[in-house]
Design a protein around this motif. Sequence first.
Motif, PDB file in Angstrom:
ATOM      1  N   ASP A 223       4.167  -4.156 -10.706  1.00  0.00           N
ATOM      2  CA  ASP A 223       4.690  -5.618 -10.697  1.00  0.00           C
ATOM      3  C   ASP A 223       4.109  -5.996  -8.807  1.00  0.00           C
ATOM      4  OD1 ASP A 223       5.851  -6.938 -12.491  1.00  0.00           O
ATOM      5  OD2 ASP A 223       7.717  -5.651 -12.359  1.00  0.00           O
ATOM      6  N   ALA A 224       3.196  -4.715  -8.277  1.00  0.00           N
ATOM      7  CA  ALA A 224       3.151  -5.374  -6.690  1.00  0.00           C
ATOM      8  C   ALA A 224       1.586  -6.249  -6.932  1.00  0.00           C
ATOM      9  CB  ALA A 224       2.917  -3.855  -6.112  1.00  0.00           C
ATOM     10  N   THR A 225       1.463  -6.346  -5.727  1.00  0.00           N
ATOM     11  CA  THR A 225       0.228  -7.284  -5.237  1.00  0.00           C
ATOM     12  C   THR A 225      -0.694  -6.914  -4.509  1.00  0.00           C
ATOM     13  OG1 THR A 225       1.265  -8.481  -3.490  1.00  0.00           O
ATOM     14  CG2 THR A 225       1.549  -9.551  -5.542  1.00  0.00           C
ATOM     15  N   CYS A 226      -1.689  -6.668  -4.352  1.00  0.00           N
ATOM     16  CA  CYS A 226      -3.016  -5.484  -3.384  1.00  0.00           C
ATOM     17  C   CYS A 226      -3.497  -6.716  -1.990  1.00  0.00           C
ATOM     18  CB  CYS A 226      -3.819  -4.584  -4.309  1.00  0.00           C
ATOM     19  SG  CYS A 226      -5.564  -4.608  -3.192  1.00  0.00           S
ATOM     20  N   ILE A 227      -2.953  -6.640  -1.220  1.00  0.00           N
ATOM     21  CA  ILE A 227      -2.827  -6.694  -0.035  1.00  0.00           C
ATOM     22  C   ILE A 227      -4.115  -6.248   1.131  1.00  0.00           C
ATOM     23  CG2 ILE A 227      -0.239  -7.399  -0.372  1.00  0.00           C
ATOM     24  CD1 ILE A 227       0.331  -5.417   2.403  1.00  0.00           C
ATOM     25  N   GLY A 228      -4.898  -4.654   0.921  1.00  0.00           N
ATOM     26  CA  GLY A 228      -5.792  -4.951   1.478  1.00  0.00           C
ATOM     27  C   GLY A 228      -5.669  -3.259   1.451  1.00  0.00           C
ATOM     28  N   GLU A 229      -6.686  -2.800   2.508  1.00  0.00           N
ATOM     29  CA  GLU A 229      -7.116  -1.688   2.759  1.00  0.00           C
ATOM     30  C   GLU A 229      -6.680  -0.649   3.727  1.00  0.00           C
ATOM     31  OE1 GLU A 229     -11.739  -0.925   1.232  1.00  0.00           O
ATOM     32  OE2 GLU A 229     -11.285  -2.565   0.524  1.00  0.00           O
ATOM     33  N   LYS A 230      -6.570   0.660   3.867  1.00  0.00           N
ATOM     34  CA  LYS A 230      -6.166   1.435   5.043  1.00  0.00           C
ATOM     35  C   LYS A 230      -6.689   3.022   4.368  1.00  0.00           C
ATOM     36  CE  LYS A 230      -2.311   2.427   7.704  1.00  0.00           C
ATOM     37  NZ  LYS A 230      -1.083   2.907   8.412  1.00  0.00           N
ATOM     38  N   ILE A 231      -6.872   3.708   5.591  1.00  0.00           N
ATOM     39  CA  ILE A 231      -7.537   4.820   5.935  1.00  0.00           C
ATOM     40  C   ILE A 231      -5.781   6.014   6.004  1.00  0.00           C
ATOM     41  CG2 ILE A 231      -8.645   6.505   6.762  1.00  0.00           C
ATOM     42  CD1 ILE A 231     -11.081   4.467   7.509  1.00  0.00           C
TER      43      ILE A 231
END
Length: 369
Positions: A223-231
């Motif tokens: 039920d989550a949303t993808c909000i971006g990327e991170k290292i």
Amino acid sequence: MRKLCPNIDKDDGLETVLEVPIPEEMFSGMGNNPALRCQNMMTWMKAQTSDKWSQPLIAARINELRFLLYLVGSPLIPLQVQVGHSVHKPVKDSSIQASTAKYIVQQYIAATGGPAALNAVNSMCVTGQVKMTASEFHQGDDSVGNLKSSDEMGGFVLWQKDPDLWCLELVVSGCKVICGSNGRLSWRHSSNQQTPASTGTPRPLRRFLQGLDPRSTANLFLDATCIGEKIINGEDCFILKLETSPAIREAQSGSNFEIIHHTIWGYFSQRSGLLIQFEDSRLLSMRTKDGDVFWETSAESVMDDYRYVDNVNIAHGGMTSVTVFRYGEASANHRRQMTEKWRIEEVDFNVWGLSVDHFRPPANLQIGK
């Protein structure tokens, strides 16, 4: 880990099986020879049932350990994870961010063994060891200084049965916390605590979501949303975010406290598909006669050493860092930092004979209230 200890009733009796194994390092630190270690071990065991807990110094020590074990060793997640064997939701009528999150979760399911392997698990038993360190409360908004140099060591045994029955026994430096869920309510109690056990609605243990239970983790983030990327530690990761709804926060608030927000993040490796880091942040308002006191708790867990157990990929180690910030009209601004390093020693799936009776709350718990 040490699973046996001297017989505290008879010197020449058979060794006693510990309910919760303790690290060998902890046992070795109890003396410089086997006889002294056994003697100190017996003293330590007897202290757990001692009548001296009311003494100020001992009471303060136990309260400190209990705070550490509750906040770092056995926190709960406010969302009730879906039960059952389904780890798939259609992407129809979903936003791009939600559809992307579902795709990332499917990659995570594949990376941890696939639907067949995950759905074949109906129960588990996990033993592990922990090391905890904490700073004192520091006043002001400045960053917390160095943590205490001494580690609090201990071990835990964790039982789980599908759908949402679980029980954790955690022993650290002579203080034991027992918490669990019987499918109708969750509860938590300290063996050194004279007051009744605290209870609430059924909720999952945060430790399950630290690489131990891939199916619950997948169901949570569907039920989550993808909000971006991170290292994270050199790994390119997708970030999935999940907010608790107002209805859930209201249901889990009490007469003298309110959950203002609780947010969860998962960082999934773009290379392996595995969950690399798990975070959550909670803001709680406590009502007192002098005014509201706010407690803001942020926890960050980094998982590593993924290994397969019966075709399921489990994280066998990691570290959790917790920061607590207390402020408000009735409290000066105080900040505290705690860490826990954990290592999984054994994982067994589909435990024969494990029934619902193993997850009953303490006998003195008044379930009707």
